[in-house]
Motif scaffolding. Structure first.
Motif, short mmCIF file in Angstrom:
data_model
loop_
_atom_site.label_atom_id
_atom_site.label_comp_id
_atom_site.label_asym_id
_atom_site.label_seq_id
_atom_site.Cartn_x
_atom_site.Cartn_y
_atom_site.Cartn_z
N ARG A 276 -19.63 -29.48 10.80
CA ARG A 276 -19.26 -28.63 9.14
C ARG A 276 -19.95 -27.71 9.69
NH1 ARG A 276 -24.09 -27.50 6.65
NH2 ARG A 276 -26.33 -29.16 7.61
N PRO A 277 -19.24 -26.13 8.95
CA PRO A 277 -19.38 -25.63 8.85
C PRO A 277 -20.90 -24.66 8.56
CG PRO A 277 -17.99 -25.22 7.09
CD PRO A 277 -18.47 -26.72 7.58
N ALA A 278 -22.12 -24.17 8.79
CA ALA A 278 -23.29 -23.97 8.15
C ALA A 278 -23.50 -22.78 7.64
CB ALA A 278 -24.43 -23.53 9.41
N ASP A 279 -24.64 -23.34 5.71
CA ASP A 279 -24.72 -21.88 5.20
C ASP A 279 -26.12 -22.25 5.87
OD1 ASP A 279 -25.94 -20.91 2.95
OD2 ASP A 279 -24.46 -21.85 1.67
N LEU A 280 -26.21 -20.10 6.17
CA LEU A 280 -27.26 -19.26 6.66
C LEU A 280 -28.24 -19.14 5.68
CD1 LEU A 280 -25.04 -16.21 8.01
CD2 LEU A 280 -25.45 -18.14 9.09
N ASP A 281 -27.97 -19.42 4.23
CA ASP A 281 -29.22 -19.53 3.92
C ASP A 281 -29.89 -20.87 3.23
OD1 ASP A 281 -29.11 -16.97 3.42
OD2 ASP A 281 -27.38 -16.95 1.32
N LYS A 282 -28.89 -22.04 2.90
CA LYS A 282 -29.26 -23.62 2.67
C LYS A 282 -29.72 -23.74 4.79
CE LYS A 282 -26.44 -24.33 -1.36
NZ LYS A 282 -25.93 -24.84 -1.53
N ASP A 283 -28.86 -23.45 5.63
CA ASP A 283 -29.62 -24.36 7.03
C ASP A 283 -30.02 -23.37 7.73
OD1 ASP A 283 -27.63 -26.61 5.96
OD2 ASP A 283 -26.11 -25.50 6.59
N GLN A 284 -31.13 -22.16 7.16
CA GLN A 284 -31.64 -21.48 7.81
C GLN A 284 -33.30 -21.97 9.09
OE1 GLN A 284 -33.28 -17.70 6.80
NE2 GLN A 284 -35.09 -17.90 8.16
#
Length: 196
Positions: free
Chosen positions: A15-23
């Protein structure tokens, strides 16, 4: 009587990562499976504050357990191609957990990354500086090198180099001062490079 090995193929979720939530997930995955230098400071600098735009990242998870087993990223880059500015991506931070390093998960993650980059409308090119293993992986998915690149770096300061070469701080100071002065002088002679 021998028992048959009927292991089922692993269900991988990419899945694409959310740079904020998945940091935290990305930082920890990269630290465990790629580089011990992965930390929040590196992540912020490389993924968020890239002068050419925010990075994109993907996370590979073991479907049944939800465990993160890999990651990949793409970093925006501008380049001059035939005298015109073009937008592209540098692929990087590709890693797979040791227990999942069979060809399947790595192929799936790399294919998903390349497909996502290909879907971006603003993309003119992408490139990588792959390891030997990653070069073999690219070969398995039909990606062949079309050119070779040489990375060049310009030193900004000579302090550490002088300290290592000379060994004594007191003796290194004059050499450091002269070296840094020469580096600044070359910047002045190069003139305005318009960001290149």
């Amino acid at each position: 009587m021998r028992a048959e090995n009927k292991s089922r193929p692993m269900k991988l979720v990419i899945r694409p990562a959310d740079l904020d939530k998945d940091q935290a997930v990305l930082v920890n995955t990269l630290r465990q499976h790629l580089t011990p230098l992965s930390d929040d400071r590196r992540f912020d600098w490389l993924y968020r504050r890239n002068p050419q735009g925010r990075a994109r990242a993907w996370v590979a998870e073991d479907g049944p357990s939800g465990e993160t087993i890999g990651a990949s990223a793409a970093f925006p880059r501008r380049a001059l191609v035939d005298g015109k500015e073009r937008t592209g991506w540098v692929l990087g931070d590709f890693c797979i957990a040791e227990g999942y390093r069979s060809l399947g998960p790595a192929l799936q993650l790399q294919k998903a990354t390349l497909a996502a980059i290909d879907d971006l409308h603003e993309t003119d090119f992408c490139y990588d500086f792959p390891s030997r293993q990653l070069t073999a992986l690219y070969g398995r998915i039909g990606v062949r090198p079309s050119a070779h690149m040489v990375r060049l770096a310009k030193p900004l300061r000579v302090d550490e180099k002088c300290r290592r070469m000379i060994g004594m701080e007191l003796l290194a100071r004059p050499a450091t001062w002269i070296g840094n002065l020469l580096l600044r002088a070359t910047d002045l002679t190069l003139g305005n490079t318009n960001g290149w």
